[in-house]
Design an enzyme around this catalytic site. Structure first.
Site, PDB file in Angstrom:
ATOM      1  N   CYS A  34       0.521   3.339   3.496  1.00 41.31           N
ATOM      2  CA  CYS A  34       0.936   2.833   4.812  1.00 41.31           C
ATOM      3  C   CYS A  34       2.269   3.473   5.236  1.00 41.31           C
ATOM      4  CB  CYS A  34       1.079   1.314   4.774  1.00 41.31           C
ATOM      5  SG  CYS A  34      -0.482   0.432   5.028  1.00 41.31           S
ATOM      6  N   HIS A  82      -4.044   0.465   8.039  1.00 39.61           N
ATOM      7  CA  HIS A  82      -4.572   0.215   6.701  1.00 39.61           C
ATOM      8  C   HIS A  82      -6.059  -0.157   6.703  1.00 39.61           C
ATOM      9  CE1 HIS A  82      -4.102  -0.817   2.455  1.00 39.61           C
ATOM     10  NE2 HIS A  82      -4.736  -1.954   2.681  1.00 39.61           N
ATOM     11  N   GLN A 123      -9.033  13.613   0.408  1.00 39.87           N
ATOM     12  CA  GLN A 123      -8.208  14.466  -0.430  1.00 39.87           C
ATOM     13  C   GLN A 123      -8.593  15.926  -0.204  1.00 39.87           C
ATOM     14  OE1 GLN A 123      -7.444  13.331  -4.572  1.00 39.87           O
ATOM     15  NE2 GLN A 123      -8.708  11.516  -4.260  1.00 39.87           N
ATOM     16  N   ASN A 172     -13.476   9.979  -0.975  1.00 35.72           N
ATOM     17  CA  ASN A 172     -14.149   8.929  -1.732  1.00 35.72           C
ATOM     18  C   ASN A 172     -13.927   7.637  -0.973  1.00 35.72           C
ATOM     19  OD1 ASN A 172     -14.881  10.611  -3.906  1.00 35.72           O
ATOM     20  ND2 ASN A 172     -12.845  10.381  -4.825  1.00 35.72           N
ATOM     21  N   HIS A 174      -8.368   7.398   3.747  1.00 40.58           N
ATOM     22  CA  HIS A 174      -7.792   8.685   3.348  1.00 40.58           C
ATOM     23  C   HIS A 174      -8.825   9.546   2.642  1.00 40.58           C
ATOM     24  CE1 HIS A 174      -7.624   6.582  -0.519  1.00 40.58           C
ATOM     25  NE2 HIS A 174      -7.442   7.750  -1.104  1.00 40.58           N
ATOM     26  N   CYS A 214       0.840  -1.201   0.000  1.00 40.53           N
ATOM     27  CA  CYS A 214       0.000   0.000   0.000  1.00 40.53           C
ATOM     28  C   CYS A 214       0.877   1.254   0.000  1.00 40.53           C
ATOM     29  CB  CYS A 214      -0.897  -0.013   1.235  1.00 40.53           C
ATOM     30  SG  CYS A 214      -1.688   1.579   1.552  1.00 40.53           S
ATOM     31  N   HIS A 274      -6.942   2.014   2.150  1.00 39.74           N
ATOM     32  CA  HIS A 274      -6.324   2.712   3.273  1.00 39.74           C
ATOM     33  C   HIS A 274      -7.115   4.003   3.532  1.00 39.74           C
ATOM     34  CE1 HIS A 274      -2.596   3.318   5.795  1.00 39.74           C
ATOM     35  NE2 HIS A 274      -3.301   4.425   5.988  1.00 39.74           N
ATOM     36  N   SER A 328      -9.293   4.047  -5.078  1.00 42.27           N
ATOM     37  CA  SER A 328      -8.410   3.005  -5.587  1.00 42.27           C
ATOM     38  C   SER A 328      -7.564   2.368  -4.493  1.00 42.27           C
ATOM     39  CB  SER A 328      -7.528   3.561  -6.706  1.00 42.27           C
ATOM     40  OG  SER A 328      -6.910   4.750  -6.292  1.00 42.27           O
TER      41      SER A 328
HETATM   42  O1  LIG Z   1      -7.724  10.759  -6.929  1.00 37.90           O
HETATM   43  P1  LIG Z   1      -8.150   9.328  -6.976  1.00 37.90           P
HETATM   44  O2  LIG Z   1      -8.637   8.802  -5.633  1.00 37.90           O
HETATM   45  O3  LIG Z   1      -7.119   8.423  -7.591  1.00 37.90           O
HETATM   46  O4  LIG Z   1      -9.391   9.300  -7.968  1.00 37.90           O
HETATM   47  C1  LIG Z   1     -10.732   9.369  -7.606  1.00 37.90           C
HETATM   48  O5  LIG Z   1     -11.097  10.671  -7.103  1.00 37.90           O
HETATM   49  C2  LIG Z   1     -10.978  11.766  -8.018  1.00 37.90           C
HETATM   50  C3  LIG Z   1     -11.532  13.003  -7.352  1.00 37.90           C
HETATM   51  O6  LIG Z   1     -12.908  12.872  -7.001  1.00 37.90           O
HETATM   52  C4  LIG Z   1     -11.687  11.478  -9.352  1.00 37.90           C
HETATM   53  O7  LIG Z   1     -11.347  12.482 -10.271  1.00 37.90           O
HETATM   54  C5  LIG Z   1     -11.304  10.113  -9.929  1.00 37.90           C
HETATM   55  O8  LIG Z   1     -12.109   9.839 -11.056  1.00 37.90           O
HETATM   56  C6  LIG Z   1     -11.523   9.035  -8.856  1.00 37.90           C
HETATM   57  O9  LIG Z   1     -11.159   7.759  -9.348  1.00 37.90           O
END
Ligand SMILES: O=P(O)(O)O[C@H]1O[C@H](CO)[C@@H](O)[C@H](O)[C@H]1O
Ligand SMILES: O=P(O)(O)O[C@H]1O[C@H](CO)[C@@H](O)[C@H](O)[C@H]1O
Lengths: 350, 350
Positions: free
Chosen positions: B55, B116, B171, B156, B169, B52, B167, B164
């Site tokens: 981590c 994780h 943004q 997300n 997190h 990961c 873990h 993806s």
């Molecule tokens: O940034 P990540 O987690 O790789 O990507 C994810 O969040 C982003 C922000 O909402 C999006 O644009 C991506 O389509 C999504 O897969």
């Protein structure tokens, strides 16, 4: 200071149809992917499926039997989101937080073919013309119902787009109000028309044809292009070259040309990742409110989710939901890729 | 004529935050589902995953090594959608169809925990307070950068929401422009504030607390409710009771109460289908453009896609993309279901 390069630098683009922006991050296409992979549905469906509620002769959820139809077949949605019943209601104009209004409507399913395993790109142009004629008939009949002011024709293709049955079909939701996206589009189209006495899309398509870089295919009466402001990786729009406000204004030659461009565009889509390409498509055209709408210009949107392969899609999630739509590959690059793909279906080549 | 019953009849509801409508079809909840089922990710992740990139102690894509962090950890996104570089650009004000502008920004990843396999509902309220303090710090530091006018904090969660890496997190995307959805919200908040000299959400929350039927949880300083105009089946919004325009205005007691309501809401979400509940969440608050924004009122949106089970989600596709968002279950019913769920996590019960 570095000079702006639209093919490389992060930027925002403006969508004049709905007055919204999209964030474009061309440098980000190289991002690795460890996330969800979509499942690909098997390509070997039978021509007739005894368990399919859309196949000819089969029984639907409500007990009705489908006729032995030979081209397209239309019926009322058994689980309609809208109902025809008139509801008594007193509006409270001062309400700010709890505004609600009953909504009347009719929701129909349009089977494109009796064959369970045939999708648009694999149908003959003649068969597609037949679907267009069906759309015209439905637009007219539904539009003539006194309380129906908008007829939304659309298709969800592929399980990743929420389609629960692979039998080729679309839907029509007709209702008394203009839906949010249509209302937005109409107000921008109208502002442009009032100012220029021409439709926004007439002028836009002319410019795009001059530039060429976002055109995917064209014929005498239609253009398929990736809009400058597209949000989905391979989003396209089919626009009529002539300024027609609704599908029932098409001449017979236009019906033929529209069928051809539909077949070619969806074939290119299938060829892109050699898979039955998922998308939601829908026609935006004049409301059926009995008024003249010279500002409307016929167009059909295609919103396909796939990004890099048959199994990796673009997610419109966190930032996109809270902030605004975001894309990596540029519309110009997508158009180039689609333009160069064959108009012969990959399955028919072997 | 039948009288309008909001619990039964198809209707539209108005969202005063963004000036858009949603179509509600309460009678449709009984629709059978033959479509796509989501895969459930295994619940037995290790506390530390050597592969990961989030981590502690592991190497990221760009070769950097994560520190041995003990609570939260923030770093610049290795595949950022925005770049910090200043770009020279001359605007053409007359452009209608091909409007584009370079966009500067900073994009960061916030690891919520070194573990994780720990998600928000399973963390202690103390650990969540620590995340809130991190958000405050980032909002301040990023907001102080001269060209940054908006700081979007979001998460997300779950592969179905494009995440993806499991873990825990979130943004932060900070940028010079106000993103489309924020701009829309701001203009509606401002119109309300200018008219009433109070924030729209202050008045809305007061009304909701009186009615009670859409409230999920509350404590002294925060309310979690299903908005009257929610589009996702179990969409919620956490709103501060006090009129604070940004996260850095919280008192320490408010930080504690916010941590508690975050833990309780996400626990209820997990309990709903006894699964790690996917969603996108995000905070809407005052821009960082240096101006006073008394119209802004702190709130956090939760947009979860699941509809009927851990594997069946709501698809916002064809009609929703072309027309407007549509929901089956009513917000009142969803709120009732969420309200009745335990605030003890299902995994900790055994
Ligand atoms: O940034 P990540 O987690 O790789 O990507 C994810 O969040 C982003 C922000 O909402 C999006 O644009 C991506 O389509 C999504 O897969
Ligand atoms: O009507 P269907 O095909 O069962 O359902 C599909 O299309 C509808 C209209 O876009 C959506 O509301 C549903 O979420 C989707 O699953």
């Amino acid at each position: 200071m570095k000079k702006f390069d639209i093919n490389e630098d992060p930027h925002r683009r403006y969508n004049p149809l709905i007055n919204e922006w999209v964030l474009v991050s061309p440098h980000r296409s190289k991002r690795p992917w460890q996330g969800q992979n979509e499942t690909i549905t098997s390509d070997t469906l039978p021509e007739y499926d005894p368990t399919c509620y859309l196949c000819p002769g089969n029984v639907r959820a409500n007990g009705m039997v489908n006729p032995d139809y030979e081209s397209s077949f239309v019926f009322e949605n058994d689980f309609a989101a809208l109902k025809q019943e008139e509801i008594a209601f007193e509006e409270n104009k001062n309400e700010t937080f709890f505004k609600a209004k009953p909504e009347r409507g009719i929701s129909r399913v349009v089977c494109f073919s009796p064959k369970h395993n045939l999708t648009l790109p694999e149908m003959s142009a003649d068969a597609i013309e037949n679907i267009i004629h069906t759309w015209q008939k439905e637009y007219t009949n539904l539009g003539n119902v006194d309380y129906i002011n908008h007829v939304q024709i659309f298709e969800n293709k592929g399980s990743v787009m929420g389609c629960s049955n692979p039998h080729p079909h679309g839907q029509i939701w007709a209702q008394s109000s203009l839906p949010t996206e249509v209302e937005k589009t109409q107000s921008n189209l109208k502002a442009y028309f009032d100012k220029h006495n021409k439709t926004l899309l007439e002028d836009y398509v002319k410019e795009e044809l001059k530039l060429g870089e976002r055109i995917v295919i064209e014929n005498d009466y239609f253009v398929a292009l990736v809009p400058f402001w597209a949000i989905w990786p391979y989003e396209t729009m089919i626009v009529s070259k002539r300024n027609v406000s609704k599908i029932t204004d098409f001449t017979e030659t236009e019906v033929t040309d529209f069928a051809i461009i539909l077949k070619q565009l969806t074939t290119k889509y299938d060829n892109l990742f050699e898979t039955s390409f998922p998308y939601s498509s829908g026609i935006h055209q004049s409301p059926t409110d009995g008024k003249l709408h010279p500002e409307w210009h016929f167009h059909m949107h295609f919103y396909p989710p796939l990004l890099r392969s048959a199994t990796v899609k673009k997610f419109m999630v966190g930032y996109e939901m809270m902030g605004e739509s975001q894309r990596d590959i540029t519309p110009e690059k997508s158009a180039e890729i689609l333009r160069e793909l064959s108009i012969t279906h990959y399955k028919s080549k072997s």
